[in-house]
Design a protein around this motif. Structure first.
Motif, short mmCIF file in Angstrom:
data_model
loop_
_atom_site.label_atom_id
_atom_site.label_comp_id
_atom_site.label_asym_id
_atom_site.label_seq_id
_atom_site.Cartn_x
_atom_site.Cartn_y
_atom_site.Cartn_z
N ILE A 141 0.68 -1.50 0.21
CA ILE A 141 -0.29 0.01 0.07
C ILE A 141 0.76 1.04 0.13
N SER A 142 0.53 2.47 -0.37
CA SER A 142 1.27 3.09 -0.59
C SER A 142 0.36 4.43 -0.14
N VAL A 143 1.20 5.68 0.56
CA VAL A 143 -0.11 6.29 1.11
C VAL A 143 0.60 8.30 1.06
N TYR A 144 -0.29 8.60 0.18
CA TYR A 144 -0.01 9.50 0.29
C TYR A 144 -0.36 11.29 0.52
N GLY A 145 -0.27 11.63 1.55
CA GLY A 145 -1.48 12.94 2.23
C GLY A 145 -2.08 12.17 2.32
N SER A 146 -3.60 12.21 1.99
CA SER A 146 -5.25 12.16 2.65
C SER A 146 -5.39 11.39 1.29
N LYS A 147 -4.77 10.15 0.78
CA LYS A 147 -5.33 9.17 -0.26
C LYS A 147 -4.27 7.82 -0.32
N ALA A 148 -4.87 7.09 -0.21
CA ALA A 148 -3.50 5.57 -0.45
C ALA A 148 -4.43 4.73 -1.57
N THR A 149 -3.33 3.95 -1.90
CA THR A 149 -3.54 2.86 -3.14
C THR A 149 -2.74 1.84 -2.52
N ALA A 150 -3.64 0.42 -3.04
CA ALA A 150 -3.27 -0.74 -3.40
C ALA A 150 -4.15 -1.95 -3.92
N SER A 151 -2.70 -2.63 -4.51
CA SER A 151 -3.43 -3.63 -4.94
C SER A 151 -3.08 -4.61 -4.96
N LEU A 152 -3.93 -5.54 -4.85
CA LEU A 152 -4.11 -7.20 -3.84
C LEU A 152 -4.66 -8.08 -5.19
N LYS A 153 -4.55 -9.51 -4.92
CA LYS A 153 -4.65 -10.67 -5.59
C LYS A 153 -4.89 -11.10 -4.93
N ILE A 154 -6.10 -11.77 -5.05
CA ILE A 154 -7.06 -12.65 -3.87
C ILE A 154 -7.03 -13.65 -5.21
N ASP A 155 -7.51 -15.40 -3.92
CA ASP A 155 -7.15 -16.61 -4.89
C ASP A 155 -9.29 -16.31 -4.37
N ARG A 156 -9.82 -16.52 -4.91
CA ARG A 156 -11.46 -16.92 -4.73
C ARG A 156 -10.85 -18.02 -3.66
N SER A 157 -10.50 -19.96 -4.79
CA SER A 157 -10.67 -21.30 -3.68
C SER A 157 -10.60 -21.07 -2.37
N LYS A 158 -9.72 -19.99 -1.77
CA LYS A 158 -9.20 -20.07 -0.10
C LYS A 158 -11.21 -19.24 0.36
N TYR A 159 -11.89 -18.90 -0.69
CA TYR A 159 -12.69 -18.87 0.65
C TYR A 159 -14.21 -18.99 -0.04
N ASN A 160 -13.98 -20.91 -0.81
CA ASN A 160 -14.92 -21.54 -1.19
C ASN A 160 -16.27 -20.61 -2.50
N VAL A 161 -14.86 -20.02 -3.38
CA VAL A 161 -15.88 -19.81 -4.34
C VAL A 161 -15.26 -20.60 -5.11
N LYS A 162 -16.63 -21.31 -5.89
CA LYS A 162 -15.86 -22.41 -6.40
C LYS A 162 -16.44 -22.95 -7.89
N TYR A 163 -16.87 -21.50 -7.86
CA TYR A 163 -18.27 -21.98 -9.16
C TYR A 163 -17.29 -21.88 -10.86
#
Length: 189
Positions: A141-163
């Motif tokens: 995550i990067s924080v600049y003043g009153s803003k923050a930006t993040a990029s995430l990769k999520i593996d849906r299979s770890k959360y029982n999202v199987k379709y």
């Protein structure tokens, strides 16, 4: 000798007050913040948004030290389709095949460890909960003043999202939907 004592006392008091900087919670402006998702399949991709319900970042002085977010999963929707196709995909994403928002209307992210990696840059280790299932997650995550930006990769299979997942089903061919999806988060606080 007296001057040495005064200098030593000043150092001790200065160090103690620097270490006692208060932790400050900065509430995220949910109406000005965005969470954009992109999911991939063999034949292409889809993208859309989901809204933050609430959230905050914690700072000690100007250094990020923590955070917690609640995502309103009932708002998940595509932005790359229109009409009937959009209605179908949005409904499917909300169904039990994907995020089951009737039973699980919120997802949460709690920062557990924050490590500075450069000026305004941090590595966060947190716990992400989707559909009542919690897993660790590490992202930048990067924080600049009153803003923050993040990029995430999520593996849906770890959360029982199987379709459509090749991790759960064989012979899907060009109907396979990849397990990892991307989130780009732009926060204002």
């Amino acid at each position: 000798m007296r001057n040495l004592f005064v200098v030593a006392l000043a150092l001790v008091v200065g160090t103690a007050s620097a270490n006692n900087v208060e932790t400050e919670k900065k509430e995220v402006k949910t109406e000005k913040s965005t969470v954009t998702w992109k999911g991939y399949k063999v034949t292409g991709s889809h993208e859309g948004t989901v809204a933050l319900k609430s959230g905050y970042l914690e700072f000690k002085g100007d250094k990020l030290t923590g955070g917690e977010f609640v995502v309103n999963m009932t708002t998940i929707g595509s932005t790359d389709l229109e009409g009937e196709w959009k209605t179908k995909l949005d409904g499917h994403l909300k169904s039990d095949d994907f995020f089951g928002v009737e039973k699980h209307p919120a997802a949460t992210l709690v920062f557990k460890k924050v490590k500075a990696t450069g000026k305004n840059a941090y590595e966060v280790t947190g716990e992400l909960t989707i559909k009542g299932i919690t897993n660790p997650l590490t992202f930048n995550i990067s924080v600049y003043g009153s803003k923050a930006t993040a990029s995430l990769k999520i593996d849906r299979s770890k959360y029982n999202v199987k379709y459509g997942s090749g991790s759960f089903f064989d012979n899907l061919g060009d109907k396979t939907i990849y397990d990892e999806f991307d989130l780009v988060v732009d926060l204002q606080f």
